[in-house]
Write an enzyme that holds these catalytic residues in place. Structure first.
Site, mmCIF file in Angstrom:
data_model
loop_
_atom_site.group_PDB
_atom_site.id
_atom_site.type_symbol
_atom_site.label_atom_id
_atom_site.label_comp_id
_atom_site.label_asym_id
_atom_site.label_seq_id
_atom_site.Cartn_x
_atom_site.Cartn_y
_atom_site.Cartn_z
ATOM 1 N N THR A 192 4.484 2.402 5.617
ATOM 2 C CA THR A 192 3.112 1.907 5.692
ATOM 3 C C THR A 192 2.327 2.775 6.666
ATOM 4 O O THR A 192 2.849 3.132 7.728
ATOM 5 C CB THR A 192 3.058 0.415 6.116
ATOM 6 N N ARG A 199 1.053 -4.905 -5.599
ATOM 7 C CA ARG A 199 1.155 -6.158 -4.851
ATOM 8 C C ARG A 199 1.403 -7.209 -5.931
ATOM 9 O O ARG A 199 0.602 -7.364 -6.831
ATOM 10 C CB ARG A 199 -0.136 -6.421 -4.087
ATOM 11 N N ASP A 218 -0.020 1.928 8.510
ATOM 12 C CA ASP A 218 -0.569 1.173 9.653
ATOM 13 C C ASP A 218 0.296 1.188 10.913
ATOM 14 O O ASP A 218 -0.166 0.801 11.975
ATOM 15 C CB ASP A 218 -0.784 -0.300 9.260
ATOM 16 N N ASP A 253 5.459 -5.003 6.053
ATOM 17 C CA ASP A 253 6.136 -6.258 6.407
ATOM 18 C C ASP A 253 6.029 -7.322 5.309
ATOM 19 O O ASP A 253 6.921 -8.162 5.176
ATOM 20 C CB ASP A 253 5.719 -6.788 7.776
ATOM 21 N N GLY A 265 0.834 -1.209 0.000
ATOM 22 C CA GLY A 265 0.000 0.000 0.000
ATOM 23 C C GLY A 265 0.860 1.247 0.000
ATOM 24 O O GLY A 265 1.871 1.301 0.692
ATOM 25 N N ASP A 312 2.482 -0.900 11.713
ATOM 26 C CA ASP A 312 2.396 -2.263 12.271
ATOM 27 C C ASP A 312 3.669 -3.078 12.051
ATOM 28 O O ASP A 312 3.623 -4.299 12.012
ATOM 29 C CB ASP A 312 1.187 -2.998 11.664
ATOM 30 N N ARG A 327 -6.085 -3.257 9.158
ATOM 31 C CA ARG A 327 -6.602 -4.632 9.034
ATOM 32 C C ARG A 327 -6.176 -5.501 10.200
ATOM 33 O O ARG A 327 -6.922 -6.300 10.701
ATOM 34 C CB ARG A 327 -6.126 -5.262 7.714
HETATM 35 P P1 ATP Z 1 0.964 -2.712 3.513
HETATM 36 O O1 ATP Z 1 0.582 -3.718 4.558
HETATM 37 O O2 ATP Z 1 1.227 -1.364 4.061
HETATM 38 O O3 ATP Z 1 0.035 -2.665 2.352
HETATM 39 P P2 ATP Z 1 2.960 -4.615 2.714
HETATM 40 O O4 ATP Z 1 4.344 -4.465 2.210
HETATM 41 O O5 ATP Z 1 2.796 -5.429 3.975
HETATM 42 O O6 ATP Z 1 2.376 -3.156 2.881
HETATM 43 P P3 ATP Z 1 1.828 -6.746 1.101
HETATM 44 O O7 ATP Z 1 0.754 -6.707 0.081
HETATM 45 O O8 ATP Z 1 1.657 -7.654 2.265
HETATM 46 O O9 ATP Z 1 2.029 -5.234 1.564
HETATM 47 O O10 ATP Z 1 3.206 -7.165 0.380
HETATM 48 C C1 ATP Z 1 3.671 -6.488 -0.767
HETATM 49 C C2 ATP Z 1 4.311 -7.461 -1.719
HETATM 50 O O11 ATP Z 1 5.430 -8.095 -1.085
HETATM 51 C C3 ATP Z 1 3.428 -8.624 -2.172
HETATM 52 O O12 ATP Z 1 2.575 -8.286 -3.229
HETATM 53 C C4 ATP Z 1 4.472 -9.657 -2.603
HETATM 54 O O13 ATP Z 1 4.943 -9.385 -3.913
HETATM 55 C C5 ATP Z 1 5.600 -9.410 -1.616
HETATM 56 N N1 ATP Z 1 5.495 -10.407 -0.536
HETATM 57 C C6 ATP Z 1 4.599 -10.427 0.477
HETATM 58 N N2 ATP Z 1 4.774 -11.521 1.260
HETATM 59 C C7 ATP Z 1 5.793 -12.221 0.716
HETATM 60 C C8 ATP Z 1 6.453 -13.442 1.051
HETATM 61 N N3 ATP Z 1 6.110 -14.169 2.119
HETATM 62 N N4 ATP Z 1 7.473 -13.840 0.260
HETATM 63 C C9 ATP Z 1 7.851 -13.107 -0.808
HETATM 64 N N5 ATP Z 1 7.260 -11.952 -1.182
HETATM 65 C C10 ATP Z 1 6.254 -11.508 -0.436
#
Ligand code: ATP
Length: 333
Positions: A136, A83, A138, A114, A22, A140, A182
């Protein structure tokens, strides 16, 4: 030739920077700091377009000192975000590594949450040193007191709810406001305190609608209070429209739901987000990648910028401040 006994550090020639997950206000300020710190140290920077998808497909744009002008005050991310389901597969990961090798990328700065850090950990494990910067709304990420975008988002929620409050007050209503979060209630708790909500529902703390919303409202009604705000984190799984109906039925106060939605992500970053994003972006390059240190997460701890091992960071836990929640309960009567 002797170098006085000092270990010779061969500085990376090319790094990449991406924003993932995000979007969060302040991501641009972090990108700018990464690019400027690298460029003045003769490191080439490739901006990766649309997060890990860009890393898989080689969608890069070379960034120089001036290409990051006029972005420090902008929300969203000029590099776009995504994503990427493909990146989380073995094949996607292999493609991304191949692309990094092809373009001579020796280190990657990943700005995201994360989930994005898990991707950075997997890349690091496969030989591409990564540094994560927490971006992020959040707040978090366990190893960090604070994440880029959180402060702007809190202020946006507060501004929006202040406006809703005007009409809530004018009509003696109750407004049930759903805010983002979330899995974490940091936004709801702190925004709830800032707007003087009568009840705050967050995923980390068990609640009972009857006791924690209806009865609290009824108690304050007896002290002549006539308008109410209830703040609900989206992650608690309460349908705010249904909750508003329930409140109206039981208290007699006309009640409406208000889902703030994506407006919470946008807007110009606050001073705190711009300054922290700048410090973290600078740290990622100057204190880590330029010293050939990868596999780290940059974090804010008690106002300082520090770093953690990426594996360690992902295994940490963060807990909501229950004392702060109690303060909210004590004061919103
Ligand atoms: P936010 O929670 O603020 O939206 P975020 O980085 O946690 O940010 P996610 O959608 O969970 O958002 O992850 C972003 C991207 O990171 C995913 O679309 C994926 O490409 C990659 N990713 C997430 N989890 C994994 C994982 N376990 N292994 C490899 N790549 C991952």
């Amino acid at each position: 030739m002797s170098n006085g006994g000092k270990a010779m550090v061969i500085i990376m020639k090319t790094i990449a920077v991406l924003t993932s997950g995000g979007d969060a206000p302040g991501m641009n300020a972090a990108v700018r700091a990464v690019v400027r710190t690298a460029c003045v140290n003769d490191i080439k920077v490739l901006g990766v377009v649309r997060g890990y998808n860009g890393l898989i497909n080689g969608d890069f744009v070379e960034l120089d000192l001036r290409s990051v002008s006029d972005i420090i005050h902008r929300g969203g991310t000029k590099l776009y975000s995504a994503r990427s389901a493909e990146f989380a597969t073995e094949e996607g990961m292999r493609k991304a590594i191949r692309t990094c090798k092809e373009y001579g990328i020796e280190g990657v700065v990943v700005i995201g949450g994360d989930g994005s850090f898990r991707g950075a950990r997997d890349l690091s494990e496969r030989g591409i040193p990564c540094v994560g910067i927490p971006g992020t709304i959040d707040n978090d990420i366990a190893c960090c007191d604070y994440t880029i975008g959180y402060d702007t988002c809190l202020n946006t929620i507060m501004d929006c709810v202040d406006r809703v409050r005007d009409t809530t007050e004018s009509h003696d209503r109750c407004t049930v406001v759903e805010v983002m979060g979330r899995r974490a209630g940091y936004l709801a708790l702190n925004a709830g305190i800032a707007v003087g909500a009568t009840s705050i529902l967050i995923p980390e703390i068990d609640f009972d609608i009857q006791k924690d919303v209806i009865e609290r409202m009824q108690r304050t009604q007896r002290t002549d209070k006539k308008h109410f705000l209830v703040v609900v984190a989206e992650g608690v799984g309460v349908d705010v429209t249904e909750l508003a109906k329930e409140i109206q039925a039981q208290t007699g106060v006309e009640s409406r739901a208000c889902i703030l939605g994506h407006i919470q992500r946008g807007g110009s970053p606050t001073v705190q987000d711009r300054v922290m994003a700048t410090r973290m972006g600078h740290y990622a390059v100057k204190e880590l990648l330029m010293k050939n240190i990868g596999n780290r997460v940059v974090a804010a701890k008690k106002g300082d910028v520090v770093d953690y091992d990426i594996f360690e960071a992902l295994n940490m836990e963060k807990h909501i401040d229950e004392e702060l929640y109690q303060v909210a309960l004590d004061v919103s009567i």
